[in-house]
Design a protein around this motif. Structure first.
Motif, short mmCIF file in Angstrom:
data_model
loop_
_atom_site.label_atom_id
_atom_site.label_comp_id
_atom_site.label_asym_id
_atom_site.label_seq_id
_atom_site.Cartn_x
_atom_site.Cartn_y
_atom_site.Cartn_z
N SER A 188 43.53 -4.15 -5.09
CA SER A 188 42.30 -4.58 -5.45
C SER A 188 41.78 -3.87 -6.48
O SER A 188 41.09 -4.30 -7.38
N ALA A 189 42.08 -2.42 -6.77
CA ALA A 189 41.71 -1.74 -7.79
C ALA A 189 42.59 -1.90 -9.24
O ALA A 189 42.27 -1.46 -10.20
N GLY A 190 43.51 -2.60 -8.90
CA GLY A 190 44.40 -2.97 -10.15
C GLY A 190 45.40 -1.99 -10.64
O GLY A 190 45.78 -1.73 -11.51
N ASP A 191 45.72 -0.89 -9.47
CA ASP A 191 46.42 0.31 -9.59
C ASP A 191 48.03 -0.01 -9.10
O ASP A 191 48.63 1.12 -9.17
N ALA A 192 48.60 -1.14 -8.67
CA ALA A 192 49.63 -1.17 -8.42
C ALA A 192 50.71 -1.30 -9.36
O ALA A 192 51.06 -2.46 -9.65
#
Length: 415
Positions: free
Chosen positions: A215-219
């Motif tokens: 969701s935070a775009g950190d994957a």
């Protein structure tokens, strides 16, 4: 091997990937690299990734390299990952095995042309989107949905069936999902729009909720997975080929609204015929209707799968890990144990779909007409009908194609 090596290169940069150190080694066998990759992807994209231990604690190489078959090692690893997260309401794993060594949702494909785990282990010929549609009387329409294929392959069939059913402006709709193991989210959504009145346009149908890292775009590990649009084509994004790391995984970006274009305008009450084979996208259809219609279930408890997934490519394998949680407009998603019926009816072998004398449809019509034996009327704030009726007939032994809940319409980030 290219995906594996790229995965490990990214995975070893702790600051970029956000994994606990130490991460996997840069040297090893092909089997060891695959074991590492399965774990590292799970650590970032699995819905319950926060429950997974650090790489050093899980130690996939030590656990699984000794297996005689690499395929057995990879399958066992996926299964073990699936058993770690515990549902606090049941104190059991969310993915409690359906059979020994078979997770309820997550699985892996690609070995010897086969698949394992979750619903994918249920193998049978695929069923058509429409198995039967008929008008029982001017107020009651009936449709049996066998599966949710890609919308492009069944849209004309759905439009024709629902146009026929709508000729009498029915107020009650019976949807038979007893053999429906799910399929594409887009098709379930389209059917929901065929049923809903235009007044629901713009109101929330459902949301897809991913883990906090996604969701935070950190994957960032997903930079190694190519993005494909709904038509299966690559896309140029910011001057390069888009990857799955470029997808918008926020809840806002994955909230789906009703958007009426055609279909019914008169349905008030919906009756679903269900069984243990009613799963995934078919349960999604039931869930999204609950906040807006009088919904009743007849038959058996559904499979219980409020989660969906997308595949991750690791070497020659496709890994399907529970990736997102489905929540309806009321925020409801807690049917991991299945949705129990209001009227329980044992399934019959070779039931004649659409026949008013068939046990499940007979019970449904009795519920509609208020004449089903044992029906108990109970006044409540927003519930008027409960049931303690159990109708027993011959046991069922039906095998269906259980497709899962597949999302193929990922949106890229807008900036």
């Amino acid at each position: 091997m290219g995906i594996l090596l790229a995965t490990l290169t990214v995975a070893c940069k702790k600051a970029e990937v956000g994994l606990d150190a130490p991460v996997s080694p840069l040297t090893g066998t092909r089997t060891q690299f695959t074991l590492d990759s399965i774990y590292l992807y799970a650590k970032q994209v699995y819905l319950w990734s926060n429950s997974l231990p650090a790489y050093k604690t899980f130690d996939p190489r030590a656990k699984y390299t000794a297996y005689a078959s690499a395929d057995d090692a990879f399958n066992t690893e996926v299964f073990d990952i699936s058993q770690i997260a515990i549902n606090p309401s049941t104190t059991k794993p969310y993915e409690l095995p359906v059979n020994a060594g078979v997770a309820k949702y997550s699985y892996l494909t690609g070995y010897n042309g086969s698949s394992g785990g979750g619903q994918a282990a249920v193998v049978a010929p695929s069923l058509d989107a429409i198995l039967k549609d008929t008008i029982i009387d001017e107020n009651i329409a009936y449709v049996a949905l066998g599966s949710f294929p890609k919308l492009s392959t069944c849209k004309k069939m759905l439009d024709a069936a629902f146009a026929n059913l709508g000729t009498t402006n029915p107020t009650r709709l019976v949807i038979d999902l007893r053999y429906n193991g799910g399929g594409y989210v887009e098709t379930a959504e389209y059917i929901a729009n065929l049923i809903a009145p235009g007044s629901l346009t713009g109101k929330v149908m459902f949301t897809e909720q991913y883990n906090t890292l996604l969701s935070a775009g950190d994957a960032s590990i997903l930079k190694n997975q190519t993005y494909y649009d709904a038509s299966g084509n690559t896309v140029i994004y910011k001057g390069r080929t888009a990857t799955m790391a470029d997808v918008d995984y926020t809840e806002t970006g994955n909230t789906h609204m009703f958007a009426k274009t055609t279909g019914f305008e008169t349905v008030k009450d919906i009756y679903f015929i269900t069984s243990g084979s009613t799963a995934s996208a078919s349960e999604l259809l039931i869930s999204v209707m609950k906040p807006y219609f009088n919904v009743r279930l007849v038959g058996g408890t559904t499979y219980g799968k409020p989660v969906g997934f997308f595949s991750v490519k690791v070497d020659v394998y496709s890994v399907y890990l529970s990736g997102f949680l489905i929540r309806n407009a009321a925020g409801w998603s807690d049917y991991f144990e299945g949705m129990p019926p209001d009227v329980e009816v044992a399934q019959q072998e070779g039931a004649a779909l659409g026949d008013p004398t068939e046990a499940c449809l007979k019970a449904t019509l009795g519920l509609i007409n208020g004449s089903w034996p044992g029906l108990v009327q109970q006044q409540a704030a927003d519930k008027t009908v409960q049931t303690n009726t159990v109708f027993k007939s011959s046991p069922v032994n039906v095998t269906v194609q259980a497709s899962g809940m597949i999302e193929n319409r990922f949106k890229l980030k807008s900036n």
